[in-house]
Design an enzyme around this catalytic site. Structure first.
Site, PDB file in Angstrom:
ATOM      1  CG  HIS A  27      79.382  10.695  -7.507  1.00 33.09           C
ATOM      2  ND1 HIS A  27      79.024   9.593  -7.977  1.00 33.09           N
ATOM      3  CD2 HIS A  27      78.203  11.112  -6.804  1.00 33.09           C
ATOM      4  CE1 HIS A  27      78.287   9.049  -7.801  1.00 33.09           C
ATOM      5  NE2 HIS A  27      77.562   9.645  -7.639  1.00 33.09           N
ATOM      6  CG  ASP A  57      82.383   7.944  -7.985  1.00 35.57           C
ATOM      7  OD1 ASP A  57      82.611   8.865  -7.102  1.00 35.57           O
ATOM      8  OD2 ASP A  57      81.675   7.926  -8.718  1.00 35.57           O
ATOM      9  CB  SER A 140      75.399   7.619  -5.512  1.00 31.90           C
ATOM     10  OG  SER A 140      75.283   7.688  -6.809  1.00 31.90           O
TER      11      SER A 140
END
Length: 399
Positions: A27, A57, A140
């Site tokens: 993402h 992911d 992230s």
């Protein structure tokens, strides 16, 4: 249409003869038009996506070694990945990342729980490590380390809300390792790439729920038979058919890497050469229930296509035609007005940081380096129209 800069963290996992490979979250890099990496000394270089897996992911990006100054290479190192599954609740951890885009930062805490499940904009992720170390937007793709400095997880998301505190989530390395290894492979030259020899149509998540079908790539034909709309393609033996796959089987994974569309199937296969053997996981309808099977498939060479066929494909734009495992094209319907599709940015003032009702993406990265890209926010709510496919599919099993 507008562009929104987004940033995230990354972990240097390998140095090849030509490239530096960095793992991050899918993402962080999805829909990026441009991608760059800023290393710990502030040096920024362009990067490109090596491979992605949206279901896990996880993404691997590469930076040419020739673009990295010698002094920067001296300041960074390849991380040591811990692939053991013996993690324990109460174990001390360190989270490293580009929190809020301010540069590399470190937080510490403990493993609060294991095998957690969360819902994000991209879907449901399970088997995650829950930690109380602060995971903020920008983390992230960053590293979760044990007290020996080994990477045990890839930071992914945090729970958010006025009544929530200290709930961050990481993807365990032992769970993601097979995918990381697949995504780290060098892409095979096109003329040497293998092929399953199948035509497929994408079963999207919404279509899966609507028609009670497995999500993945449904086989609609094989390369040894003529298909409407694909006149001019050389008929060649189908590796998948020879291995026992049938029409209406739904391919869901290749060598353990999840496949959720025709595009993803081709993206995986292009890293394998003709003659290599891959394990294909697929679902087949048997006695009214979908049953999972695996098959060992030795890939064939791609079929050649005539210039007339190439012109035909450019004119149709892929509308109304099946996906083809030979040419990496998804069947798509005309887009309709509606909210931005998952993964698209609706806020022109900043990057996405929401990860759904239960979580918030930790959206901006780095361990040895941070990744940054610009992402399109074009609105489109179109889904593949699978009604005709579903009707044909059901007719096969009702007759």
């Amino acid at each position: 249409q507008y562009e929104v800069p987004a940033s995230g963290s990354g972990i240097i996992i390998q140095e090849t003869d030509d490239n530096l490979l960095i793992v991050t979250n899918n993402h962080v890099v999805e829909d990026s038009n441009e991608l760059s990496v800023t290393f710990v000394d502030g040096t920024t270089v362009d990067a490109q996506i090596n491979g992605t897996d949206s279901s896990m992911d996880v993404a691997v990006i590469s930076v040419p070694l020739s673009d990295i100054p010698e002094e920067t290479r001296d300041a960074i190192k390849v991380a040591e990945l811990y692939t053991g599954d013996d993690l324990k609740v109460g174990q001390g951890v360190i989270a490293i990342g580009n929190a809020l885009g301010y540069g590399q930062s470190v937080t510490v805490g403990y493993i609060s729980a294991l095998d957690r499940e969360i819902k994000t904009d991209e879907g449901t992720n399970s088997g995650l490590i829950q930690v109380d170390a602060a995971i903020n937007p920008g983390n992230s793709g960053g590293a979760l380390l044990n007290m020996n400095g080994q990477v045990i997880g890839i930071n992914e998301a945090k729970a958010s809300g006025t009544n929530v505190e200290g709930m961050g989530y990481s993807i365990p390395i032992y769970k993601a390792m097979t995918v990381i290894e697949n995504l780290s492979k060098e892409q095979i030259p096109e003329e040497d790439q293998g092929a399953l020899g199948v035509y497929v149509s994408t079963i999207s998540d919404s279509a899966s729920q609507m028609y009670n079908l497995p999500e993945g790539a449904m086989i609609t034909g094989f390369s040894d038979e003529e298909m409407e709309g694909y006149e001019g393609i050389e008929l060649v033996p189908s590796a998948a058919k020879d291995a026992g796959l049938q029409k209406s089987d739904v391919i869901t994974a290749v060598n353990g890497q999840t496949v959720r569309s025709g595009d993803e199937l081709q993206s995986v296969i292009k890293y394998y050469a003709a003659g290599e053997t891959v394990t294909v996981t697929y679902q087949r309808l048997e006695g009214g229930d979908w049953t999972e099977h695996t098959a060992e498939v030795e890939l064939n060479h791609k079929a050649a296509e005539s210039s007339a066929e190439q012109n035909s494909k450019s004119e149709t734009g892929g509308l109304g035609l099946p996906d083809n495992g030979l040419d990496n094209r998804d069947e798509k319907a005309e887009p309709k007005e509606g909210p931005a599709a998952p993964g698209k940015k609706e806020d022109p003032n900043g990057p996405r940081d929401e990860a759904g009702d239960d979580g918030k993406s930790a959206d901006e990265p780095e361990t040895e380096g941070s990744t940054e890209g610009s992402e399109e926010g074009e609105e489109s709510g179109g889904e593949s129209d699978l009604y005709d496919l579903f009707r044909e599919f059901m007719d096969q099993y009702n007759n």
